[in-house]
Write a protein that holds these residues in place. Structure first.
Motif, PDB file in Angstrom:
ATOM      1  N   LEU A 113       0.840  -1.197   0.000  1.00  0.00           N
ATOM      2  CA  LEU A 113       0.000   0.000   0.000  1.00  0.00           C
ATOM      3  C   LEU A 113       0.880   1.254   0.000  1.00  0.00           C
ATOM      4  CD1 LEU A 113      -2.566  -1.182   2.702  1.00  0.00           C
ATOM      5  CD2 LEU A 113      -2.875  -1.207   0.203  1.00  0.00           C
ATOM      6  N   PRO A 114       0.364   2.417  -0.374  1.00  0.00           N
ATOM      7  CA  PRO A 114       1.155   3.657  -0.326  1.00  0.00           C
ATOM      8  C   PRO A 114       1.719   3.876   1.080  1.00  0.00           C
ATOM      9  CG  PRO A 114      -0.895   4.020  -1.511  1.00  0.00           C
ATOM     10  CD  PRO A 114      -1.005   2.651  -0.893  1.00  0.00           C
ATOM     11  N   HIS A 115       3.005   4.237   1.151  1.00  0.00           N
ATOM     12  CA  HIS A 115       3.634   4.411   2.462  1.00  0.00           C
ATOM     13  C   HIS A 115       4.844   5.325   2.365  1.00  0.00           C
ATOM     14  CE1 HIS A 115       5.625   0.815   0.634  1.00  0.00           C
ATOM     15  NE2 HIS A 115       6.719   1.453   1.054  1.00  0.00           N
ATOM     16  N   GLU A 116       5.287   5.802   3.503  1.00  0.00           N
ATOM     17  CA  GLU A 116       6.494   6.635   3.592  1.00  0.00           C
ATOM     18  C   GLU A 116       7.746   5.750   3.563  1.00  0.00           C
ATOM     19  OE1 GLU A 116       6.763  10.002   3.727  1.00  0.00           O
ATOM     20  OE2 GLU A 116       4.591  10.151   3.444  1.00  0.00           O
ATOM     21  N   LYS A 117       8.784   6.230   2.906  1.00  0.00           N
ATOM     22  CA  LYS A 117      10.068   5.538   2.893  1.00  0.00           C
ATOM     23  C   LYS A 117      10.984   6.157   3.948  1.00  0.00           C
ATOM     24  CE  LYS A 117       9.308   3.128  -0.989  1.00  0.00           C
ATOM     25  NZ  LYS A 117       9.290   1.652  -1.056  1.00  0.00           N
ATOM     26  N   ASP A 118      11.980   5.377   4.399  1.00  0.00           N
ATOM     27  CA  ASP A 118      12.968   5.939   5.316  1.00  0.00           C
ATOM     28  C   ASP A 118      14.104   6.567   4.511  1.00  0.00           C
ATOM     29  OD1 ASP A 118      14.655   3.895   4.469  1.00  0.00           O
ATOM     30  OD2 ASP A 118      14.687   2.845   6.386  1.00  0.00           O
ATOM     31  N   MET A 119      15.160   6.989   5.177  1.00  0.00           N
ATOM     32  CA  MET A 119      16.243   7.712   4.512  1.00  0.00           C
ATOM     33  C   MET A 119      16.976   6.873   3.461  1.00  0.00           C
ATOM     34  SD  MET A 119      19.119   7.781   7.573  1.00  0.00           S
ATOM     35  CE  MET A 119      20.394   8.454   6.518  1.00  0.00           C
ATOM     36  N   TYR A 120      16.835   5.554   3.539  1.00  0.00           N
ATOM     37  CA  TYR A 120      17.494   4.680   2.572  1.00  0.00           C
ATOM     38  C   TYR A 120      16.534   4.198   1.480  1.00  0.00           C
ATOM     39  CZ  TYR A 120      21.237   4.496   6.035  1.00  0.00           C
ATOM     40  OH  TYR A 120      22.244   4.829   6.924  1.00  0.00           O
ATOM     41  N   ASN A 127       5.488   2.731   9.782  1.00  0.00           N
ATOM     42  CA  ASN A 127       4.237   2.537   9.052  1.00  0.00           C
ATOM     43  C   ASN A 127       3.486   1.287   9.490  1.00  0.00           C
ATOM     44  OD1 ASN A 127       4.874   4.709   7.229  1.00  0.00           O
ATOM     45  ND2 ASN A 127       6.161   3.322   6.045  1.00  0.00           N
ATOM     46  N   SER A 128       4.192   0.341  10.066  1.00  0.00           N
ATOM     47  CA  SER A 128       3.640  -0.990  10.260  1.00  0.00           C
ATOM     48  C   SER A 128       2.622  -1.054  11.390  1.00  0.00           C
ATOM     49  CB  SER A 128       4.762  -1.999  10.534  1.00  0.00           C
ATOM     50  OG  SER A 128       5.323  -1.789  11.825  1.00  0.00           O
ATOM     51  N   LEU A 129       1.666  -1.944  11.220  1.00  0.00           N
ATOM     52  CA  LEU A 129       0.659  -2.182  12.252  1.00  0.00           C
ATOM     53  C   LEU A 129       1.330  -2.697  13.527  1.00  0.00           C
ATOM     54  CD1 LEU A 129      -2.401  -2.409  13.008  1.00  0.00           C
ATOM     55  CD2 LEU A 129      -2.277  -4.776  12.184  1.00  0.00           C
ATOM     56  N   ALA A 130       2.319  -3.558  13.379  1.00  0.00           N
ATOM     57  CA  ALA A 130       2.997  -4.140  14.541  1.00  0.00           C
ATOM     58  C   ALA A 130       3.646  -3.068  15.406  1.00  0.00           C
ATOM     59  CB  ALA A 130       4.042  -5.157  14.086  1.00  0.00           C
ATOM     60  N   PHE A 131       4.267  -2.078  14.773  1.00  0.00           N
ATOM     61  CA  PHE A 131       4.897  -1.007  15.537  1.00  0.00           C
ATOM     62  C   PHE A 131       3.840  -0.100  16.157  1.00  0.00           C
ATOM     63  CE2 PHE A 131       6.474   3.387  15.786  1.00  0.00           C
ATOM     64  CZ  PHE A 131       7.517   3.199  16.688  1.00  0.00           C
ATOM     65  N   ARG A 132       2.849   0.285  15.388  1.00  0.00           N
ATOM     66  CA  ARG A 132       1.830   1.202  15.886  1.00  0.00           C
ATOM     67  C   ARG A 132       1.028   0.612  17.044  1.00  0.00           C
ATOM     68  NH1 ARG A 132       0.216   1.309  10.542  1.00  0.00           N
ATOM     69  NH2 ARG A 132      -1.909   0.746  11.203  1.00  0.00           N
TER      70      ARG A 132
END
Length: 427
Positions: A113-120, A127-132
């Protein structure tokens, strides 16, 4: 185990194979014929809203496994037996649709799905459900399956489940085989002018050990055949900002690869450049195979950089059958929420593939660079992940780098920490 569903989809077939055959050790089949299902006198699951006769395990379904394509899913979490869960169900023998939740997490649905990328340029763990929802540090699918197995046994007490065993796999990424040695005159002169070092001169003169040389230490550590390691070698043919390895055509690097391949399993650590140029991946794989005199079927992405489904498609096309990249390159935890290997499901074309993913949950660089931990504070974290994987009788994979386990003062204490860890898990 007979499973009834109104439609048998590739998504349903995939997750049932993972849950029943790979995890629980139960043969299974899926039927769309209600009459045949009702006549079956063995263990059976009704994965529908249709009323069924006899002794049946009722599991109400979420729509996910019967959809095609991708769309935003409502993943409101709630507590179930002490763990987070989603896709809640009612009038069911289980509080949520474990088939759909497990598929959602294993397939990495959210990463398509559309999501933000990190610096790399990677999928950012935030973005992940597990982290949130606070379960990134748990192999939650394994815990769900333990509860699911108990629920099945409550209705079908004669059901025979596989007795699982815990496995620990030590893996190492060889990004830069030596700090000073084998780099050639120009790189060493440039390095000395940039940062004058007596240590560099001592190493080049042959009177001191290279600070990244931890190979004898690791060989001694793995004399015990109960702890077989895997070494992943970076063999980029040209240097770049993120590819700073010793040339694979250097005689000493060639010999290092060959010696490790004789004693241990090895895999490819594809260069950063190969992420954009798949033909480079093929070239690097061939170089590693020639140097090691083995067929290379294992791989782990450099900097844990991959995009779904493109990267894994390229791996399959190159003959890779086992990938060890399923984790985050910026935080420790369970990216796919599982401590077990699993086949990759390609959401791009809705097919189960032959590429087996082996998720890792701990990497030294995450603890040191991203989580700002020293060796002493990382040992409890490493032991925590070990215990979590052991409790669910799963597969734990750690990543260490040769430079962390050498004698470089920057990584002081890491060699001892790792030795202490190995000693504890062996005792």
């Amino acid at each position: 185990m007979l499973i009834y569903a109104h439609t048998s989809t590739t998504r349903l077939q995939y997750i049932c194979k993972f849950i029943f055959e790979e995890q629980l050790g139960i043969s299974h089949s899926i039927t769309t014929h209600a009459e045949s299902f009702n006549k079956h006198d063995g263990a059976k699951i009704n994965y529908s809203d249709l009323p069924m006769e006899g002794s049946v395990f009722a599991l109400r379904n979420h729509a996910l496994l019967f959809e095609t394509g991708l769309q935003q899913q409502i993943t409101d979490c709630f507590e179930s037996n002490g763990y987070k869960a989603f896709f809640k169900t009612t009038n069911s023998d289980f509080s949520f649709d474990i088939f759909a939740t497990s598929f959602y997490l294993l397939s990495r649905y959210e990463e398509y799905l559309p999501h933000e990328k990190d610096m790399y340029g990677r999928y950012a763990y935030e973005n992940s459900l597990a982290f949130r929802e606070g379960f990134l540090q748990q192999p939650i699918i394994n815990y769900w399956l333990m509860d699911f197995a108990k629920s099945l046994l409550h209705i079908f007490p004669n059901l025979k489940l596989r007795e699982k065993t815990f496995t620990y796999i030590a893996t190492y990424d060889i990004d830069m085989a030596w700090s000073f040695k084998r780099k050639g005159l120009l790189r060493n002169v440039g390095g000395f002018l940039k940062s004058p070092s007596i240590k560099r001169l001592g190493v080049l003169a042959g009177v001191q050990q290279d600070p990244f040389d931890s190979y004898d230490f690791l060989k001694d550590l793995h004399k015990d055949e109960q702890l077989p390691p895997i070494f992943f070698f970076l063999v980029a043919t040209s240097s770049s900002q993120y590819d700073k390895n010793i040339s694979p055509f250097n005689m000493h690097m060639w010999r290092l690869i060959k010696n490790h391949a004789r004693q241990f399993k090895i895999g490819l650590h594809p260069s950063w450049k190969s992420f954009e140029k798949p033909t480079l991946f093929q070239k690097e794989k061939k170089i590693l195979e020639t140097a090691s005199q083995t067929v290379v079927t294992k791989s782990r992405q450099h900097y844990i950089k991959f995009d779904l489904p493109t990267t894994f498609q390229h791996l399959l096309q190159a003959g890779i059958t086992a990938d060890y990249s399923m984790g985050y390159g910026s935080i420790n935890g369970f990216r796919a929420s599982v401590a077990s290997s699993f086949l990759w499901y390609n959401m791009g074309n809705e097919t189960s593939t032959a590429l087996r993913l082996h998720p890792f949950c701990f990497m030294d660089a995450n603890s040191f660079f991203e989580q700002q931990q020293d060796a002493a504070s990382s040992l409890p974290e490493l032991l925590y992940y070990y215990e979590e994987c052991k409790k669910v009788k799963g597969e734990m994979i750690s990543i260490f780098h040769n430079n962390f386990l050498g004698t470089d003062p920057l990584y002081a204490g890491w060699r001892k920490m790792y030795s202490d860890f190995i000693a504890q898990i062996r005792s």
